[in-house]
Scaffold this motif. Structure first.
Motif, PDB file in Angstrom:
ATOM      1  N   LEU A   1       0.834  -1.211   0.000  1.00  0.00           N
ATOM      2  CA  LEU A   1       0.000   0.000   0.000  1.00  0.00           C
ATOM      3  C   LEU A   1       0.863   1.252   0.000  1.00  0.00           C
ATOM      4  N   TRP A   2       1.915   1.209   0.812  1.00  0.00           N
ATOM      5  CA  TRP A   2       2.804   2.381   0.885  1.00  0.00           C
ATOM      6  C   TRP A   2       3.541   2.579  -0.433  1.00  0.00           C
ATOM      7  N   GLU A   3       3.922   1.424  -1.058  1.00  0.00           N
ATOM      8  CA  GLU A   3       4.636   1.547  -2.342  1.00  0.00           C
ATOM      9  C   GLU A   3       3.735   2.201  -3.397  1.00  0.00           C
TER      10      GLU A   3
ATOM     11  N   LEU B   1      16.508   8.959   7.739  1.00  0.00           N
ATOM     12  CA  LEU B   1      15.892   9.964   6.846  1.00  0.00           C
ATOM     13  C   LEU B   1      14.587  10.462   7.469  1.00  0.00           C
ATOM     14  N   HIS B   2      13.776   9.527   7.964  1.00  0.00           N
ATOM     15  CA  HIS B   2      12.507   9.920   8.586  1.00  0.00           C
ATOM     16  C   HIS B   2      12.750  10.801   9.812  1.00  0.00           C
ATOM     17  N   ARG B   3      13.745  10.455  10.631  1.00  0.00           N
ATOM     18  CA  ARG B   3      14.014  11.261  11.839  1.00  0.00           C
ATOM     19  C   ARG B   3      14.426  12.677  11.451  1.00  0.00           C
TER      20      ARG B   3
ATOM     21  N   GLN C   1      13.687  14.246   8.671  1.00  0.00           N
ATOM     22  CA  GLN C   1      12.539  14.965   8.092  1.00  0.00           C
ATOM     23  C   GLN C   1      11.579  15.424   9.194  1.00  0.00           C
ATOM     24  N   ARG C   2      11.362  14.588  10.193  1.00  0.00           N
ATOM     25  CA  ARG C   2      10.467  14.990  11.289  1.00  0.00           C
ATOM     26  C   ARG C   2      11.045  16.214  12.013  1.00  0.00           C
ATOM     27  N   ARG C   3      12.389  16.212  12.206  1.00  0.00           N
ATOM     28  CA  ARG C   3      12.997  17.372  12.890  1.00  0.00           C
ATOM     29  C   ARG C   3      12.750  18.646  12.085  1.00  0.00           C
TER      30      ARG C   3
ATOM     31  N   ALA D   1       6.920  23.619  12.684  1.00  0.00           N
ATOM     32  CA  ALA D   1       5.725  24.261  12.099  1.00  0.00           C
ATOM     33  C   ALA D   1       4.443  23.773  12.767  1.00  0.00           C
ATOM     34  N   PHE D   2       4.505  22.632  13.462  1.00  0.00           N
ATOM     35  CA  PHE D   2       3.293  22.068  14.071  1.00  0.00           C
ATOM     36  C   PHE D   2       3.312  22.145  15.592  1.00  0.00           C
ATOM     37  N   ARG D   3       4.425  22.706  16.160  1.00  0.00           N
ATOM     38  CA  ARG D   3       4.509  22.712  17.635  1.00  0.00           C
ATOM     39  C   ARG D   3       3.377  23.522  18.240  1.00  0.00           C
TER      40      ARG D   3
ATOM     41  N   PRO E   1      -2.299  13.787   2.236  1.00  0.00           N
ATOM     42  CA  PRO E   1      -3.073  12.975   3.175  1.00  0.00           C
ATOM     43  C   PRO E   1      -3.642  13.823   4.305  1.00  0.00           C
ATOM     44  N   GLY E   2      -2.908  14.874   4.704  1.00  0.00           N
ATOM     45  CA  GLY E   2      -3.380  15.718   5.805  1.00  0.00           C
ATOM     46  C   GLY E   2      -4.708  16.374   5.484  1.00  0.00           C
ATOM     47  N   SER E   3      -4.827  16.915   4.269  1.00  0.00           N
ATOM     48  CA  SER E   3      -6.066  17.621   3.919  1.00  0.00           C
ATOM     49  C   SER E   3      -7.222  16.645   3.764  1.00  0.00           C
TER      50      SER E   3
ATOM     51  N   GLY F   1       3.979   7.497  19.124  1.00  0.00           N
ATOM     52  CA  GLY F   1       5.281   7.015  18.662  1.00  0.00           C
ATOM     53  C   GLY F   1       5.858   7.879  17.558  1.00  0.00           C
ATOM     54  N   ASN F   2       6.841   7.323  16.856  1.00  0.00           N
ATOM     55  CA  ASN F   2       7.594   8.157  15.915  1.00  0.00           C
ATOM     56  C   ASN F   2       6.804   8.528  14.660  1.00  0.00           C
ATOM     57  N   ARG F   3       5.663   7.840  14.391  1.00  0.00           N
ATOM     58  CA  ARG F   3       4.852   8.207  13.226  1.00  0.00           C
ATOM     59  C   ARG F   3       3.627   9.010  13.620  1.00  0.00           C
TER      60      ARG F   3
HETATM   61  C1  HEM Z   1       0.342  10.884  10.136  1.00  0.00           C
HETATM   62  C2  HEM Z   1      -4.235  11.213  11.723  1.00  0.00           C
HETATM   63  C3  HEM Z   1      -4.530  15.740   9.918  1.00  0.00           C
HETATM   64  C4  HEM Z   1       0.051  15.432   8.395  1.00  0.00           C
HETATM   65  C5  HEM Z   1      -0.870  10.604  10.723  1.00  0.00           C
HETATM   66  C6  HEM Z   1      -1.177   9.368  11.423  1.00  0.00           C
HETATM   67  C7  HEM Z   1      -2.466   9.471  11.852  1.00  0.00           C
HETATM   68  C8  HEM Z   1      -2.977  10.758  11.443  1.00  0.00           C
HETATM   69  C9  HEM Z   1      -3.248   8.419  12.642  1.00  0.00           C
HETATM   70  C10 HEM Z   1      -0.227   8.201  11.672  1.00  0.00           C
HETATM   71  C11 HEM Z   1      -0.185   7.274  10.494  1.00  0.00           C
HETATM   72  C12 HEM Z   1       0.578   6.005  10.814  1.00  0.00           C
HETATM   73  O1  HEM Z   1       0.834   5.706  11.984  1.00  0.00           O
HETATM   74  O2  HEM Z   1       0.910   5.253   9.889  1.00  0.00           O
HETATM   75  C13 HEM Z   1      -4.706  12.479  11.357  1.00  0.00           C
HETATM   76  C14 HEM Z   1      -6.033  12.969  11.670  1.00  0.00           C
HETATM   77  C15 HEM Z   1      -6.114  14.246  11.159  1.00  0.00           C
HETATM   78  C16 HEM Z   1      -4.839  14.546  10.533  1.00  0.00           C
HETATM   79  C17 HEM Z   1      -7.114  12.180  12.408  1.00  0.00           C
HETATM   80  C18 HEM Z   1      -7.245  15.242  11.186  1.00  0.00           C
HETATM   81  C19 HEM Z   1      -8.230  15.208  12.043  1.00  0.00           C
HETATM   82  C20 HEM Z   1      -3.317  16.057   9.367  1.00  0.00           C
HETATM   83  C21 HEM Z   1      -2.995  17.318   8.748  1.00  0.00           C
HETATM   84  C22 HEM Z   1      -1.699  17.235   8.325  1.00  0.00           C
HETATM   85  C23 HEM Z   1      -1.209  15.908   8.676  1.00  0.00           C
HETATM   86  C24 HEM Z   1      -3.965  18.509   8.629  1.00  0.00           C
HETATM   87  C25 HEM Z   1      -0.849  18.245   7.613  1.00  0.00           C
HETATM   88  C26 HEM Z   1      -1.259  19.355   7.116  1.00  0.00           C
HETATM   89  C27 HEM Z   1       0.492  14.164   8.710  1.00  0.00           C
HETATM   90  C28 HEM Z   1       1.815  13.658   8.335  1.00  0.00           C
HETATM   91  C29 HEM Z   1       1.884  12.346   8.820  1.00  0.00           C
HETATM   92  C30 HEM Z   1       0.622  12.073   9.500  1.00  0.00           C
HETATM   93  C31 HEM Z   1       2.891  14.418   7.554  1.00  0.00           C
HETATM   94  C32 HEM Z   1       3.065  11.369   8.663  1.00  0.00           C
HETATM   95  C33 HEM Z   1       3.919  11.408   9.894  1.00  0.00           C
HETATM   96  C34 HEM Z   1       5.083  10.425   9.854  1.00  0.00           C
HETATM   97  O3  HEM Z   1       4.988   9.387   9.207  1.00  0.00           O
HETATM   98  O4  HEM Z   1       6.082  10.728  10.516  1.00  0.00           O
HETATM   99  N1  HEM Z   1      -1.967  11.435  10.746  1.00  0.00           N
HETATM  100  N2  HEM Z   1      -4.024  13.445  10.670  1.00  0.00           N
HETATM  101  N3  HEM Z   1      -2.216  15.231   9.311  1.00  0.00           N
HETATM  102  N4  HEM Z   1      -0.180  13.183   9.410  1.00  0.00           N
HETATM  103 FE1  HEM Z   1      -2.056  13.358  10.120  1.00  0.00          FE
END
Ligand code: HEM
Length: 456
Positions: free
Chosen positions: A86-88, A106-108, A110-112, A117-119, A269-271, A401-403
């Protein structure tokens, strides 16, 4: 013989068990047909078979984790990474160098880069944009009008993310183009992830043409935004500046491709996630007029008669609990996957290296073992005294956790503000043509939401 005398000594490692095979499989397809037919019901019943169970998806064995404490252990353990088909497929659409699919150092790194911006202390800086976009909604919607709420929710969530994270006046026009490209992509992406037909998606039928045009436009838009920002010489305090200034592990600027993929990986995915939760929230408001009354009473009490401001959000406790309860029953992120990188264990069960693991926030958050009256919409279950009863990790809509989602504070502020403002201005009623059944895609949301706007 005392009970103590039969306990294993600390040097004895307990034998690891093989997770039981879930019931209900059929020849050849295994559990795949149930997973395809009604994945939510299937996942919700898996805990009856064990805290960790094996599934057969065709010839492949997949491990499903069903107990909340074990999903927490999984998310927090370094033995699992983000990987798998799925990720691929997601990478092939959105790019290979984004934070959502990277692993390890790389992930660490990128998270830093993106984290500041999200703090929590960065969120008030987004207040004026969130307020402007939210109040624009109630000005845009007219009493008696029937809203295409699906489009409206995606639109506002894309605009807020894009305008807050990549500031600039040019964003106003561009965010409309981003919205339109993303709306098309959201509709077609899940199918391409679960049914990876490769070249067949390039056959020039209208649906493929539209999808591929939207994907190309999104990539082009991101390139334009990056180029314009560079040409402007401006460095506002935002995510785009953080990406443009980021350095790799050698201290060199990160590559163009990584900047591009990062913007897409964060925005797309965020939007979709925030837009999906917003749709579920509007559906909840239409079905629970008593909650609209409670939100209004809270707004009246906290804000009085002036417009709701961003700074009011942290005092709107009941409104926030409506958002949380909506995310419990209608979690946008309904399934998560990991891959074991080593032979390991979960809850005493053996997990071999290379195993694919799934777990479902939907199943965890509706489990009657964790929630009284589990199917009932009850925001008061999040009052401090009652929320203590919820088992650990039985409600982690942003994961741990880290994700963990970097956007938890951002999203809660956005969703609470929008809920307070729209519930204070209007009531909603489902209109003909609305189909509130659950749409199961990359996110979970009502299929097609059409709402009539009624005076408050
Ligand atoms: C990752 C939920 C909104 C950016 C995740 C994960 C969840 C989640 C559960 C973890 C995925 C995993 O463990 O595999 C949500 C929910 C949201 C939301 C419920 C809204 C109610 C947003 C928004 C943004 C965003 C608005 C950015 C504008 C990200 C990013 C990751 C992520 C970049 C990947 C983090 C990583 O892998 O280190 N989100 N998210 N999310 N989310 Fe959200």
């Amino acid at each position: 013989m005392t009970v103590e005398s039969v306990k294993p000594t600390t040097s004895e490692v307990p034998e690891l068990r093989e997770p039981p095979l879930a019931g209900g499989r059929v020849p050849l397809l295994g559990h795949g047909w149930r997973m395809a037919r009604d994945p939510l019901a299937f996942l919700a019943r898996l805990r009856d078979h064990g805290d960790v169970v094996r599934l057969k998806l065709g010839p492949k064995t997949v491990y499903a984790v069903t107990a909340p404490d074990l999903t927490g252990a999984l998310a927090l353990s370094p033995d699992y990474i983000i990987s798998g088909p799925l990720w691929e497929s997601l990478e092939s659409l959105l790019g290979k160098e984004g934070v959502a699919t990277a692993n390890g150092p790389l992930h660490r790194r990128q998270r830093r880069t993106i984290q500041p911006a999200f703090r929590l202390d960065a969120i008030p800086g987004y207040g004026p944009i969130m307020e402007e976009e939210t109040h624009a909604l109630v000005e845009r919607w007219n009493n008696g009008e029937v809203l295409d709420a699906t489009a409206e929710c995606f639109r506002v969530s894309v605009r807020i993310s894009a305008r807050c994270l990549m500031r600039g006046s040019y964003m106003d026009a561009r965010s409309e183009r981003i919205t339109s490209a993303l709306a098309t992509l959201f509709a077609g992406m899940y199918q391409r992830m679960v049914v990876p037909l490769g070249p067949l998606y390039r056959v020039p039928i209208p649906a493929n043409r539209e999808f591929n045009r939207a994907l190309a436009d999104l990539h082009r838009l991101v390139d334009e935004i990056v180029a314009d920002r560079r040409a402007s010489g401006q460095k506002p305090d935002d995510l785009l500046t953080a990406l443009l200034e980021a350095k790799d592990e050698n201290g060199d600027p990160i590559g163009e491709q990584e900047i591009h993929d990062q913007v897409i990986a964060i925005l797309t995915p965020g939007s979709e996630t925030a837009g999906s939760v917003l749709m579920s929230l509007l559906l909840v408001l239409s079905r629970h007029p008593d909650q609209v009354d409670k939100i209004r009473a809270e707004v009246k009490n906290v804000v009085g008669d002036r417009p709701v401001a961003f700074d009011d959000v942290r005092k709107l406790r009941h409104t926030a609990n409506v958002v949380i309860e909506t995310m419990r029953l209608y979690p946008a992120v309904w399934i998560l996957t990991r891959r074991a990188v080593t032979d390991t264990e979960l809850g005493g069960y053996r997990i071999p290296a290379g195993a694919d693991i799934v777990y479902s926030p939907y199943a965890i958050q509706r489990d009657p073992r964790s929630y009284d009256r589990n199917e009932e919409f009850d925001p008061d279950r999040w009052l401090p005294d009652r929320s203590k009863e919820v088992p650990k990790y039985a409600m982690v809509p942003f994961s741990v956790g880290n994700r963990k989602c970097p956007s938890d504070h951002f999203s809660m502020a956005e969703l609470t503000l929008i809920t307070a403002v729209v519930a204070n201005a209007f009531r909603f009623e489902e209109a003909p043509g609305s189909d509130p059944r659950t749409h199961i895609g990359i996110t979970l949301r009502p299929r097609r939401l059409r709402l009539k706007v009624l005076p408050g």
